[in-house]
Design a protein around this motif. Structure first.
Motif, PDB file in Angstrom:
ATOM      1  N   HIS A  34     -52.783 -23.359 -10.486  1.00  0.00           N
ATOM      2  CA  HIS A  34     -51.430 -23.273 -10.469  1.00  0.00           C
ATOM      3  C   HIS A  34     -50.730 -24.507  -9.461  1.00  0.00           C
ATOM      4  N   LEU A  35     -51.247 -24.653  -8.374  1.00  0.00           N
ATOM      5  CA  LEU A  35     -50.787 -25.716  -7.573  1.00  0.00           C
ATOM      6  C   LEU A  35     -50.893 -27.090  -8.286  1.00  0.00           C
ATOM      7  N   LEU A  36     -51.872 -27.365  -8.793  1.00  0.00           N
ATOM      8  CA  LEU A  36     -52.261 -28.854  -9.514  1.00  0.00           C
ATOM      9  C   LEU A  36     -51.503 -28.934 -10.685  1.00  0.00           C
ATOM     10  N   SER A  37     -50.907 -27.653 -11.469  1.00  0.00           N
ATOM     11  CA  SER A  37     -50.100 -27.672 -12.383  1.00  0.00           C
ATOM     12  C   SER A  37     -48.641 -28.269 -12.022  1.00  0.00           C
ATOM     13  N   VAL A  43     -58.069 -32.874  -1.843  1.00  0.00           N
ATOM     14  CA  VAL A  43     -58.640 -31.678  -1.424  1.00  0.00           C
ATOM     15  C   VAL A  43     -57.991 -31.180   0.000  1.00  0.00           C
ATOM     16  N   THR A  44     -57.564 -32.079   0.856  1.00  0.00           N
ATOM     17  CA  THR A  44     -57.135 -31.911   2.090  1.00  0.00           C
ATOM     18  C   THR A  44     -55.737 -31.068   1.826  1.00  0.00           C
ATOM     19  N   HIS A  45     -54.839 -31.565   1.046  1.00  0.00           N
ATOM     20  CA  HIS A  45     -53.532 -31.025   0.629  1.00  0.00           C
ATOM     21  C   HIS A  45     -53.930 -29.468   0.128  1.00  0.00           C
ATOM     22  N   ILE A  46     -54.777 -29.330  -1.008  1.00  0.00           N
ATOM     23  CA  ILE A  46     -55.081 -28.010  -1.451  1.00  0.00           C
ATOM     24  C   ILE A  46     -55.609 -27.128  -0.277  1.00  0.00           C
ATOM     25  N   SER A  47     -56.454 -27.461   0.486  1.00  0.00           N
ATOM     26  CA  SER A  47     -57.055 -26.728   1.440  1.00  0.00           C
ATOM     27  C   SER A  47     -56.246 -26.102   2.237  1.00  0.00           C
ATOM     28  N   TYR A  81     -56.680 -34.818  -7.358  1.00  0.00           N
ATOM     29  CA  TYR A  81     -57.026 -33.957  -8.441  1.00  0.00           C
ATOM     30  C   TYR A  81     -55.633 -33.595  -9.360  1.00  0.00           C
ATOM     31  N   SER A  82     -55.749 -33.491 -10.432  1.00  0.00           N
ATOM     32  CA  SER A  82     -54.714 -32.982 -11.168  1.00  0.00           C
ATOM     33  C   SER A  82     -55.005 -32.172 -12.391  1.00  0.00           C
ATOM     34  N   SER A  83     -54.274 -31.335 -13.069  1.00  0.00           N
ATOM     35  CA  SER A  83     -54.625 -30.722 -14.416  1.00  0.00           C
ATOM     36  C   SER A  83     -54.799 -31.576 -15.300  1.00  0.00           C
ATOM     37  N   ASP A  84     -55.788 -30.856 -16.102  1.00  0.00           N
ATOM     38  CA  ASP A  84     -56.501 -32.131 -17.206  1.00  0.00           C
ATOM     39  C   ASP A  84     -56.313 -31.232 -18.733  1.00  0.00           C
ATOM     40  N   LEU A  92     -52.096 -20.066 -18.385  1.00  0.00           N
ATOM     41  CA  LEU A  92     -51.810 -19.509 -17.087  1.00  0.00           C
ATOM     42  C   LEU A  92     -50.465 -19.225 -16.837  1.00  0.00           C
ATOM     43  N   GLN A  93     -49.537 -20.304 -17.208  1.00  0.00           N
ATOM     44  CA  GLN A  93     -48.265 -20.201 -16.824  1.00  0.00           C
ATOM     45  C   GLN A  93     -47.587 -18.870 -17.565  1.00  0.00           C
ATOM     46  N   GLN A  94     -48.067 -18.537 -18.806  1.00  0.00           N
ATOM     47  CA  GLN A  94     -47.548 -17.568 -19.778  1.00  0.00           C
ATOM     48  C   GLN A  94     -47.870 -16.107 -18.864  1.00  0.00           C
TER      49      GLN A  94
END
Length: 102
Positions: A34-37, A43-47, A81-84, A92-94
């Motif tokens: 969801h964050l990457l979408s 990794v630091t930002h995600i964590s 990282y980003s969604s692929d 996921l969004q639905q």
């Protein structure tokens, strides 16, 4: 009797679909996807954003990358990282919208 031809799933497709649903069955992976979408993250930002250990994030990103749900790019020493897979992000969004629907 209906004259429609039914097509079965081949084993490889069936396995891949089950792995994607396995990925989407884990709350931590859902949060990361969801964050990457919403945009590319390190990794630091995600964590920090999700209040998770970097080792946990790295482990989950490796799982998601192996399924080609996320991709990475290096900029110096930092990996972003980003969604692929827009298809999975749409699912996921639905599903999020369905869960929030009263």
């Amino acid at each position: 009797m209906d004259d429609k031809k039914h097509i079965d799933l081949d084993e490889e497709t069936l396995f891949t679909v089950s792995q994607i649903f396995k990925a989407l069955s884990d709350p931590t992976r859902i949060r990361i996807l969801h964050l990457l979408s919403q945009g590319e993250c390190s990794v630091t930002h995600i964590s920090e954003h999700l209040d998770l250990l970097q080792s946990t994030v790295s482990h989950q990103l490796r799982f998601l990358k192996n399924l080609r749900l996320v991709k990475s790019r290096r900029n110096g020493k930092t990996i972003y990282y980003s969604s692929d897979d827009d298809h999975v992000i749409n699912i996921l969004q639905q599903t999020i919208n369905h869960a929030r629907h009263e």
